[in-house]
Design a protein around this motif. Sequence first.
Motif, PDB file in Angstrom:
ATOM      1  N   UNK A 149      35.881  38.797  28.152  1.00 53.28           N
ATOM      2  CA  UNK A 149      35.582  38.740  29.319  1.00 53.28           C
ATOM      3  C   UNK A 149      36.928  39.652  29.959  1.00 53.28           C
ATOM      4  N   UNK A 150      38.079  39.684  29.205  1.00 52.16           N
ATOM      5  CA  UNK A 150      39.337  40.506  29.362  1.00 52.16           C
ATOM      6  C   UNK A 150      38.999  41.797  29.377  1.00 52.16           C
ATOM      7  N   UNK A 151      37.906  42.137  28.299  1.00 49.07           N
ATOM      8  CA  UNK A 151      37.504  43.868  28.536  1.00 49.07           C
ATOM      9  C   UNK A 151      36.924  44.259  29.622  1.00 49.07           C
ATOM     10  N   UNK A 152      36.408  43.359  30.588  1.00 50.96           N
ATOM     11  CA  UNK A 152      35.984  43.819  31.735  1.00 50.96           C
ATOM     12  C   UNK A 152      36.631  44.550  32.605  1.00 50.96           C
ATOM     13  N   UNK A 153      38.014  44.310  32.676  1.00 52.59           N
ATOM     14  CA  UNK A 153      39.379  45.112  33.513  1.00 52.59           C
ATOM     15  C   UNK A 153      39.527  46.054  32.602  1.00 52.59           C
ATOM     16  N   UNK A 154      39.685  45.995  31.361  1.00 52.73           N
ATOM     17  CA  UNK A 154      39.883  47.245  30.675  1.00 52.73           C
ATOM     18  C   UNK A 154      38.712  48.313  30.783  1.00 52.73           C
ATOM     19  N   UNK A 155      37.692  47.944  31.113  1.00 53.75           N
ATOM     20  CA  UNK A 155      36.624  48.856  31.275  1.00 53.75           C
ATOM     21  C   UNK A 155      36.657  49.725  32.562  1.00 53.75           C
TER      22      UNK A 155
ATOM     23  N   UNK B  88      43.435  45.655  45.756  1.00 55.47           N
ATOM     24  CA  UNK B  88      44.418  44.658  46.101  1.00 55.47           C
ATOM     25  C   UNK B  88      44.315  43.085  45.616  1.00 55.47           C
ATOM     26  N   UNK B  89      43.218  42.612  45.877  1.00 56.46           N
ATOM     27  CA  UNK B  89      42.953  41.114  45.263  1.00 56.46           C
ATOM     28  C   UNK B  89      42.775  41.185  43.835  1.00 56.46           C
ATOM     29  N   UNK B  90      42.173  42.438  43.111  1.00 60.53           N
ATOM     30  CA  UNK B  90      42.073  42.403  41.954  1.00 60.53           C
ATOM     31  C   UNK B  90      43.577  42.517  41.135  1.00 60.53           C
ATOM     32  N   UNK B  91      44.418  43.486  41.664  1.00 58.02           N
ATOM     33  CA  UNK B  91      45.994  43.470  41.143  1.00 58.02           C
ATOM     34  C   UNK B  91      46.572  42.012  41.486  1.00 58.02           C
ATOM     35  N   UNK B  92      46.396  41.234  42.557  1.00 59.47           N
ATOM     36  CA  UNK B  92      47.025  40.120  42.566  1.00 59.47           C
ATOM     37  C   UNK B  92      46.673  39.014  41.372  1.00 59.47           C
ATOM     38  N   UNK B  93      45.068  39.325  41.160  1.00 60.18           N
ATOM     39  CA  UNK B  93      44.777  38.464  39.911  1.00 60.18           C
ATOM     40  C   UNK B  93      45.299  38.616  38.618  1.00 60.18           C
TER      41      UNK B  93
ATOM     42  N   UNK C 131      45.966  38.616  31.586  1.00 54.85           N
ATOM     43  CA  UNK C 131      45.730  39.778  32.275  1.00 54.85           C
ATOM     44  C   UNK C 131      46.959  40.821  32.258  1.00 54.85           C
ATOM     45  N   UNK C 132      48.114  40.171  32.898  1.00 52.69           N
ATOM     46  CA  UNK C 132      49.133  40.877  33.207  1.00 52.69           C
ATOM     47  C   UNK C 132      49.760  41.562  31.963  1.00 52.69           C
TER      48      UNK C 132
ATOM     49  N   UNK D 259      27.885  44.587  35.038  1.00 50.24           N
ATOM     50  CA  UNK D 259      28.533  43.464  34.643  1.00 50.24           C
ATOM     51  C   UNK D 259      30.200  43.238  35.278  1.00 50.24           C
ATOM     52  N   UNK D 260      30.855  44.483  34.961  1.00 52.50           N
ATOM     53  CA  UNK D 260      32.118  44.397  35.659  1.00 52.50           C
ATOM     54  C   UNK D 260      32.146  44.031  37.072  1.00 52.50           C
ATOM     55  N   UNK D 261      31.348  44.736  37.804  1.00 48.00           N
ATOM     56  CA  UNK D 261      31.461  44.131  39.135  1.00 48.00           C
ATOM     57  C   UNK D 261      31.169  42.623  39.525  1.00 48.00           C
ATOM     58  N   UNK D 262      30.104  42.078  38.671  1.00 41.86           N
ATOM     59  CA  UNK D 262      29.909  40.873  39.044  1.00 41.86           C
ATOM     60  C   UNK D 262      30.882  39.874  38.288  1.00 41.86           C
ATOM     61  N   UNK D 263      31.625  40.476  37.117  1.00 44.95           N
ATOM     62  CA  UNK D 263      32.824  39.450  36.766  1.00 44.95           C
ATOM     63  C   UNK D 263      33.822  39.539  37.902  1.00 44.95           C
ATOM     64  N   UNK D 264      34.185  40.768  38.484  1.00 34.54           N
ATOM     65  CA  UNK D 264      35.232  40.898  39.412  1.00 34.54           C
ATOM     66  C   UNK D 264      34.981  40.079  40.671  1.00 34.54           C
ATOM     67  N   UNK D 265      33.693  40.078  41.081  1.00 31.87           N
ATOM     68  CA  UNK D 265      33.413  39.111  42.176  1.00 31.87           C
ATOM     69  C   UNK D 265      33.556  37.710  41.918  1.00 31.87           C
ATOM     70  N   UNK D 266      33.370  37.282  40.692  1.00 34.15           N
ATOM     71  CA  UNK D 266      33.467  35.803  40.176  1.00 34.15           C
ATOM     72  C   UNK D 266      35.170  35.590  40.170  1.00 34.15           C
ATOM     73  N   UNK D 267      35.904  36.619  39.663  1.00 37.94           N
ATOM     74  CA  UNK D 267      37.355  36.298  39.401  1.00 37.94           C
ATOM     75  C   UNK D 267      37.932  36.158  40.781  1.00 37.94           C
ATOM     76  N   UNK D 268      37.506  37.012  41.620  1.00 37.95           N
ATOM     77  CA  UNK D 268      38.026  36.985  42.751  1.00 37.95           C
ATOM     78  C   UNK D 268      37.748  35.627  43.770  1.00 37.95           C
ATOM     79  N   UNK D 269      36.607  35.102  43.451  1.00 36.55           N
ATOM     80  CA  UNK D 269      36.028  33.900  44.237  1.00 36.55           C
ATOM     81  C   UNK D 269      36.672  32.686  43.533  1.00 36.55           C
ATOM     82  N   UNK D 270      36.760  32.513  42.350  1.00 37.48           N
ATOM     83  CA  UNK D 270      37.060  31.202  41.724  1.00 37.48           C
ATOM     84  C   UNK D 270      38.319  31.439  40.780  1.00 37.48           C
ATOM     85  N   UNK D 271      38.759  32.720  40.426  1.00 37.60           N
ATOM     86  CA  UNK D 271      39.938  32.579  39.297  1.00 37.60           C
ATOM     87  C   UNK D 271      39.210  33.258  38.218  1.00 37.60           C
ATOM     88  N   UNK D 272      40.107  33.863  37.205  1.00 35.04           N
ATOM     89  CA  UNK D 272      39.710  34.677  36.199  1.00 35.04           C
ATOM     90  C   UNK D 272      39.772  33.450  35.021  1.00 35.04           C
TER      91      UNK D 272
END
Length: 199
Positions: free
Chosen positions: A64-70, A114-119, A126-127, A25-38
């Motif tokens: 959905x914030x917990x995905x990054x925490x995971x 790098x793109x995850x940290x930018x997001x 998230x910050x 789920x985390x990988x899927x979420x990150x893919x989407x965050x990077x494609x279209x924004x959190x």
Amino acid sequence: MSYCVPMAPDVSLRERKRRAIQDEVSQAAIDLFLTQGFDETPVGQIAAKVGMSERTFFRYFATKDDVIDHVSDRWRRRVVLAFAERPADEPVWTALRRAFDDYIAETAATGQSLPVMRVIYKTPALHGRHMARQFDWRADLTEALLAREPQLDPFVALTVVGAAVGCFDAARETWARSDGARALDVLFDEAMAAVAAIG
């Protein structure tokens, strides 16, 4: 490439299955965050991407914030273990730096770090959570340092670890905000060298 983190061998089978699903789920979420924004990514879309219902998503993550925490939590455990396994005669400052080697190398290899940290740095929610997670990193690494050097005053241990974690976060922020103009490991080395020089 996967953004997942290897599990310790003593983790139960049930927990392994749960974490494997959380990783997917985390990988899927990150893919989407990077494609279209959190903010633009709803939970239902994340759930649908891995073939589960939105209700099932909430069995694994409260938000959905917990995905990054995971992802962060898994890496924190990995770095703490790496620090605990450093040679006993190695200087503490060096051991703290080397404990992050696998984190830097393996997350960079995914091409997503790098793109995850930018997001993270561009998304206020998230910050804020990213800054809060630094307390967990400091607490766990301080505990590991006191186990390694029991004669240390806890305040001193927290101060040393806090400085190292601060160096890493400064390096990541500079790396992300400069769009990777300089390598993360180089920035981290320079940050830690700068603090060491002050002492």
